[in-house]
Write a protein that holds these residues in place. Structure first.
Motif, PDB file in Angstrom:
ATOM      1  N   HIS A 257       0.835  -1.207   0.000  1.00  0.00           N
ATOM      2  CA  HIS A 257       0.000   0.000   0.000  1.00  0.00           C
ATOM      3  C   HIS A 257       0.871   1.260   0.000  1.00  0.00           C
ATOM      4  O   HIS A 257       0.602   2.236  -0.722  1.00  0.00           O
ATOM      5  CB  HIS A 257      -0.920  -0.012   1.231  1.00  0.00           C
ATOM      6  CG  HIS A 257      -1.808   1.193   1.312  1.00  0.00           C
ATOM      7  ND1 HIS A 257      -1.392   2.389   1.878  1.00  0.00           N
ATOM      8  CD2 HIS A 257      -3.101   1.391   0.922  1.00  0.00           C
ATOM      9  CE1 HIS A 257      -2.361   3.277   1.809  1.00  0.00           C
ATOM     10  NE2 HIS A 257      -3.437   2.681   1.246  1.00  0.00           N
ATOM     11  N   ALA A 258       1.936   1.276   0.806  1.00  0.00           N
ATOM     12  CA  ALA A 258       2.802   2.452   0.887  1.00  0.00           C
ATOM     13  C   ALA A 258       3.550   2.689  -0.419  1.00  0.00           C
ATOM     14  O   ALA A 258       3.771   3.842  -0.841  1.00  0.00           O
ATOM     15  CB  ALA A 258       3.778   2.276   2.048  1.00  0.00           C
ATOM     16  N   LEU A 288     -13.071  -2.391   5.354  1.00  0.00           N
ATOM     17  CA  LEU A 288     -12.097  -1.606   4.580  1.00  0.00           C
ATOM     18  C   LEU A 288     -12.772  -0.942   3.393  1.00  0.00           C
ATOM     19  O   LEU A 288     -13.448  -1.602   2.591  1.00  0.00           O
ATOM     20  CB  LEU A 288     -10.958  -2.516   4.110  1.00  0.00           C
ATOM     21  CG  LEU A 288      -9.721  -1.833   3.523  1.00  0.00           C
ATOM     22  CD1 LEU A 288      -9.051  -0.944   4.565  1.00  0.00           C
ATOM     23  CD2 LEU A 288      -8.732  -2.876   3.023  1.00  0.00           C
ATOM     24  N   SER A 289     -12.628   0.353   3.302  1.00  0.00           N
ATOM     25  CA  SER A 289     -13.256   1.105   2.210  1.00  0.00           C
ATOM     26  C   SER A 289     -12.467   0.926   0.913  1.00  0.00           C
ATOM     27  O   SER A 289     -11.221   0.960   0.916  1.00  0.00           O
ATOM     28  CB  SER A 289     -13.320   2.596   2.583  1.00  0.00           C
ATOM     29  OG  SER A 289     -13.748   3.361   1.489  1.00  0.00           O
ATOM     30  N   ASN A 294      -7.607   2.664  -3.857  1.00  0.00           N
ATOM     31  CA  ASN A 294      -7.843   3.052  -5.249  1.00  0.00           C
ATOM     32  C   ASN A 294      -6.543   3.302  -6.034  1.00  0.00           C
ATOM     33  O   ASN A 294      -6.537   3.245  -7.267  1.00  0.00           O
ATOM     34  CB  ASN A 294      -8.751   4.280  -5.316  1.00  0.00           C
ATOM     35  CG  ASN A 294      -8.169   5.464  -4.552  1.00  0.00           C
ATOM     36  OD1 ASN A 294      -7.117   5.342  -3.916  1.00  0.00           O
ATOM     37  ND2 ASN A 294      -8.868   6.575  -4.580  1.00  0.00           N
ATOM     38  N   LYS A 295      -5.431   3.579  -5.353  1.00  0.00           N
ATOM     39  CA  LYS A 295      -4.177   3.819  -6.060  1.00  0.00           C
ATOM     40  C   LYS A 295      -3.401   2.539  -6.339  1.00  0.00           C
ATOM     41  O   LYS A 295      -2.397   2.570  -7.050  1.00  0.00           O
ATOM     42  CB  LYS A 295      -3.296   4.769  -5.254  1.00  0.00           C
ATOM     43  CG  LYS A 295      -3.842   6.197  -5.197  1.00  0.00           C
ATOM     44  CD  LYS A 295      -2.850   7.120  -4.497  1.00  0.00           C
ATOM     45  CE  LYS A 295      -3.370   8.559  -4.488  1.00  0.00           C
ATOM     46  NZ  LYS A 295      -2.429   9.486  -3.820  1.00  0.00           N
ATOM     47  N   ILE A 296      -3.867   1.444  -5.760  1.00  0.00           N
ATOM     48  CA  ILE A 296      -3.196   0.173  -5.995  1.00  0.00           C
ATOM     49  C   ILE A 296      -3.680  -0.399  -7.325  1.00  0.00           C
ATOM     50  O   ILE A 296      -4.877  -0.337  -7.645  1.00  0.00           O
ATOM     51  CB  ILE A 296      -3.498  -0.792  -4.840  1.00  0.00           C
ATOM     52  CG1 ILE A 296      -2.949  -0.207  -3.531  1.00  0.00           C
ATOM     53  CG2 ILE A 296      -2.873  -2.165  -5.092  1.00  0.00           C
ATOM     54  CD1 ILE A 296      -3.284  -1.045  -2.313  1.00  0.00           C
ATOM     55  N   ARG A 301      -5.043  -5.451  -6.410  1.00  0.00           N
ATOM     56  CA  ARG A 301      -5.822  -4.797  -5.337  1.00  0.00           C
ATOM     57  C   ARG A 301      -6.487  -5.827  -4.419  1.00  0.00           C
ATOM     58  O   ARG A 301      -6.485  -5.687  -3.195  1.00  0.00           O
ATOM     59  CB  ARG A 301      -6.849  -3.866  -5.950  1.00  0.00           C
ATOM     60  CG  ARG A 301      -7.582  -2.992  -4.952  1.00  0.00           C
ATOM     61  CD  ARG A 301      -8.526  -2.069  -5.704  1.00  0.00           C
ATOM     62  NE  ARG A 301      -7.793  -1.211  -6.643  1.00  0.00           N
ATOM     63  CZ  ARG A 301      -8.397  -0.485  -7.601  1.00  0.00           C
ATOM     64  NH1 ARG A 301      -9.710  -0.552  -7.749  1.00  0.00           N
ATOM     65  NH2 ARG A 301      -7.673   0.267  -8.400  1.00  0.00           N
ATOM     66  N   GLU A 302      -7.050  -6.843  -5.010  1.00  0.00           N
ATOM     67  CA  GLU A 302      -7.736  -7.854  -4.206  1.00  0.00           C
ATOM     68  C   GLU A 302      -6.753  -8.605  -3.292  1.00  0.00           C
ATOM     69  O   GLU A 302      -7.088  -8.943  -2.144  1.00  0.00           O
ATOM     70  CB  GLU A 302      -8.468  -8.840  -5.117  1.00  0.00           C
ATOM     71  CG  GLU A 302      -9.387  -9.814  -4.413  1.00  0.00           C
ATOM     72  CD  GLU A 302     -10.538  -9.113  -3.697  1.00  0.00           C
ATOM     73  OE1 GLU A 302     -11.011  -9.658  -2.676  1.00  0.00           O
ATOM     74  OE2 GLU A 302     -10.948  -8.007  -4.158  1.00  0.00           O
TER      75      GLU A 302
END
Length: 909
Positions: A257-258, A288-289, A294-296, A301-302
């Motif tokens: 994520h970072a 988790l929203s 959204n940037k991943i 993402r999943e």
């Protein structure tokens, strides 16, 4: 300028002092040279990273230094806790060896001021790359500030971390316990490596299938350096004091994520109330929203969402993560294959290297240069793999700058230049010779590249020689002229003369023909063309190659063959080759076409040269004649009309002594002198005036009522004869009187053939008579004798009637004229002497050919004219010259008296 130097000096001094104070006294400095501060990393970014080299081997390393001054604010117990934690992490890292873990080159060394250890060369930490610049030098290095991760680097970096975790979990049965951005290091080639094992937990039952890990309870009172980074810890670590391999997978999800969110973790943790923060975090993770992710990238993402799951069992393990489709990118697979090359055999490597050129253009330049290139050059130690690796290395070199090529590629290529086996190495280099000559420094070209070309020309393999000769013209423009003239051309000539292969000989000639344009004209004429005459072979292909070189040299606008060389050497050689029996009709026609072109040009050039020389000679001749005429006019214009009698006598005596020279050139006529005088006065106007044409005299038509002049003429001639013979001696010349003196060179002798009496010569006096016409004295020159007065004394006693047949032309136009030979005076017999009266005029001598220079004669003291003066119309001007002996002027044309017709009209009415 001085201020800038002082500032730079102070900066360098400060950096050196900081580095020296940090490492001074540490045993690491005994074996390694410590350079500049380049990055930071490790727990809490506490480790300063310096570049360095090993003193013994000059091997490049990274030196990690922890300055103990950073913990001086803590109590001794906390200070010792921090030092022990850092030492434990480095020691654990030193024991572990894996491509995905940071490699330690020298173990940890402690001194009074610092801790230090050495690793493989390092670029920076992942935290530095994503914008966290704590503990970095000021200003921040540009290469770190401007560094941007490419997608392929991100994918393969995350894959490497997953593989490292897989090694720890499956191979070592260990939990890292503090996986975060500052504990991920990017080495010099861009690979992502794991470090920071300060809080790692080993399994209590490593031999069992299900490892168990004992977790320490979170102690918020400890210094931050004694605790893992809570923003990357799994919730169960804080809330339930439990951990396992899934806890590291949660940390991996936060790292992913970072990476896609500019270094920001999923949650910000309040370190003062850690438990409350994690309780809140647990609720957020349970719902988790989607906006948080959204940037991943969508394809991963999943998986990130699964890694951030509250339930540890839902999280995929490290092995499963290494196999997700997100990491099946062609670039990531290529990089992964390079990292596993040491496990492959030569056949597998060769197949991979053959297909690599298709992949390289799809990868970023930085990845290719710093990740793939080092792996390729490491294969140069294996000669069997060099032919497969070298094309890829040269392909990368094409995309590099000259500085990158010299710094990163050339040092590894230099030993390969000297390899002669396998032969494919030389062929590959020859095919990329333009690249090598463009980017290699001149000194290295001279020492490494060109010697390789020379070895190829001298190689025993005909295939190598042919390829080298075919490729040389493609890069000939990049070779320095001295090297080409002194080293390359002699070897090509030697290959042509010494080889037994027809193909090599023909290729040598073709190669020479193609590189002629890069050579000097006279070098070609003095070295190349004579070399063609030394070739012993007479195969048609060789002969056509020789013809091609001649044709290229002859037709090239920069070169060309001088006409002297064409005539003396080129044409004889080509003519001898053209009649060789091995040539067919088309080849013979080719020879003849070149020979004809050479002959045509040689003819044109030499003809032009001769025309220019002729034009220059004509111009010089015209200028010399013009200057001669000008000087002649000046002399003639200055000559006096009247001369002193003494001068006249002196000239006459000198002319008497002068021997006759009938071969001298005739002088200019009076008309030409007048015309030249006018041209000098009006040069611009009269230059175009046409030359005067000679005038033809028509015979006078007798009057229908002709007068009978026979008796009159007879009486006059009788009285004339008696007068001339009975008159007393002529009085002497009066001193001071003037008389026109005619030396023997004047055309007065022409009066001997006056149409009346060939035996008499007369000299006009000029009293009361008009000047002589141009037909008589106007520059007319004849070679005759002076007046012969001997005939007068010879005929004194004769009473015969004078022969008047010479006057028949006055009465009839049908009677033929008498020739001059018939009218010539009789020659004096030896012993015959003239009368004393005649001796004063001198003996008869041939006159010189000279122009008449004088005015009408004036004789002072004589009351009556002599001879023809007794008859006013008995003048040589009144009678045309006989056709048998025309009087020639200087121009070769006939000159007649224009007054004849007028006098005849007056005479006959």
């Amino acid at each position: 300028m001085e201020s800038m130097l002082n500032k730079l000096k102070s900066t360098v001094t400060k950096v050196t002092a900081d580095m020296t104070s940090a490492v001074m006294g540490n045993p690491v400095t005994r074996e390694f040279e410590v350079g500049r501060h380049i990055a930071s990393g490790g727990p809490g970014m506490c480790w300063r990273i310096y570049n360095g080299t090993k003193k013994s081997t000059k091997q490049e390393v990274a030196v990690f230094v922890f300055d103990k001054k950073m913990v001086e604010k803590y109590q001794k117990f906390d200070k010792d806790q921090i030092i022990e934690s850092l030492k434990r992490g480095v020691q654990q890292l030193t024991r572990l060896r894996h491509p995905r873990l940071l490699t330690v080159q020298h173990p940890l060394e402690e001194s009074r001021d610092c801790l230090a250890f050495c690793t493989e060369p390092v670029f920076a930490s992942l935290s530095n790359v994503l914008g966290q610049w704590d503990n970095l030098p000021s200003p921040v290095p540009t290469d770190i500030k401007d560094y941007k991760l490419y997608d392929v680097e991100t994918k393969y970096g995350l894959l490497q971390i997953s593989e490292g975790l897989s090694f720890l979990h499956s191979g070592v049965k260990m939990v890292h316990g503090n996986l975060c951005l500052e504990n991920v290091i990017l080495n010099k080639s861009g690979a992502w490596k794991i470090m920071g094992f300060d809080f790692s937990i080993s399994s209590t039952n490593p031999s069992d299938a299900e490892p168990k890990y004992s977790c320490k309870e979170w102690e918020p009172n400890l210094p931050p350096l004694c605790l893992p980074n809570p923003e990357y810890l799994a919730p169960e670590y804080i809330l339930s004091v439990s951990c396992d391999a899934a806890s590291d997978m949660y940390s991996l999800g936060v790292v992913m994520h970072a990476v896609f969110n500019e270094g920001k973790p999923v949650f910000q943790v309040n370190k003062h109330d850690i438990f409350k923060s994690f309780s809140r975090q647990l609720d957020q993770l349970s719902r988790l929203s989607p906006t948080m992710l959204n940037k991943i990238p969508e394809e991963v993402r999943e998986h990130v969402k699964m890694l951030l799951s509250v339930t540890p069992n839902v999280r995929p393990d490290a092995d499963q993560m290494t196999k997700i489709p997100f990491f099946d990118d062609v670039g990531a697979v290529t990089l992964a294959y390079f990292d596993s090359l040491f496990q492959r055999d030569n056949l597998q490597k060769s197949q991979f290297y053959k297909n690599l050129p298709k992949v390289l253009p799809k990868l970023p330049k930085r990845v290719v240069v710093y990740r793939i290139l080092p792996a390729l050059t490491s294969e140069f130690v294996n000669p069997d793999m060099v032919p497969f690796v070298l094309p890829n290395v040269l392909l990368i070199a094409e995309e590099c700058t000259k500085d990158e090529y010299v710094r990163l590629i050339l040092p590894d290529l230099s030993p390969v230049f000297k390899q002669q086996e396998p032969v494919q190495i030389l062929l590959i280099f020859l095919q990329k010779m333009d690249l090598l000559l463009t980017k290699t420094p001149p000194e290295d070209i001279k020492n490494s590249v060109l010697p390789m070309v020379y070895r190829a020309l001298e190689a025993p393999s005909i295939q190598i020689q042919e390829l080298c000769l075919n490729i040389i013209p493609t890069f000939a423009n990049l070779i320095e002229y001295p090297s080409m003239k002194n080293a390359l051309i002699p070897r090509i000539k030697s290959a042509c003369l010494q080889t037994s292969s027809l193909a090599v000989r023909v290729n040598s000639l073709v190669c020479l023909g193609k590189i002629l344009e890069y050579l000097d004209k006279w070098y070609v004429i003095d070295e190349i063309l004579p070399f063609l005459q030394q070739i012993p072979s007479r195969e048609p292909a060789v002969l056509m190659g020789v013809l091609g070189i001649y044709k290229c040299t002859f037709s090239h606008k920069k070169l060309g063959i001088p006409k002297e060389h064409l005539a003396a050497k080129s044409l004889p050689h080509l003519v001898s080759l053209s009649i060789d029996n091995n040539l067919n009709l088309n080849q013979f026609n080719s020879f003849m076409a070149v020979i004809k072109d050479m002959l045509t040009r040689m003819e044109a050039e030499h003809k032009t040269k001769l025309e220019q020389l002729h034009s220059m000679q004509e111009q010089q001749r015209y200028q010399s004649n013009h200057s001669l005429l000008s000087s002649s006019d000046v002399v003639m214009s200055d000559a006096p009309v009247h001369m002193n009698i003494n001068t006249s006598q002196t000239n006459q005596s000198e002319e008497t002594k002068r021997s006759p020279s009938p071969g001298n050139q005739m002088s200019l006529t009076l008309e030409e002198k007048q015309r030249l005088a006018k041209e000098q006065e009006q040069a611009a106007k009269l230059r175009n005036q046409p030359a005067l044409a000679p005038q033809s005299i028509k015979p006078a038509t007798p009057s229908t009522q002709a007068k009978d002049l026979t008796s009159c003429l007879l009486n006059n001639m009788t009285s004339l004869g008696s007068l001339s013979l009975t008159s007393p001696p002529r009085p002497g010349l009066i001193q001071g009187s003037t008389i026109s003196a005619y030396p023997s060179t004047t055309p007065m002798g022409s009066m001997a053939s006056n149409g009346y009496n060939p035996t008499m010569g007369f000299q006009t006096g000029g009293q009361g008579m008009r000047p002589p016409g141009p037909g008589l004295y106007g520059g007319m020159a004849t070679t005759t004798s002076t007046p012969n007065f001997g005939a007068l004394t010879h005929n004194q006693g004769s009473t015969n009637t004078p022969d008047m047949s010479a006057l028949d032309s006055l009465f009839t136009s049908n009677k033929p004229k008498v020739s001059l030979n018939q009218m010539a005076p009789p020659k004096l017999t030896p012993g015959t002497t003239a009368t004393p009266w005649l001796n004063q005029f001198g003996s008869a001598q041939p006159s010189q050919t000279a122009p008449m220079q004088g005015a009408p004669l004036v004789m002072g003291g004589v009351t009556s004219g002599f001879g023809m003066q007794a008859n006013p119309f008995f003048s040589p001007q009144n009678f045309s010259q006989p056709t048998a002996a025309p009087v020639m002027n200087a121009g070769g044309g006939l000159r007649h008296s224009l007054s004849v017709n007028n006098d005849l009209k007056d005479l006959f009415g």
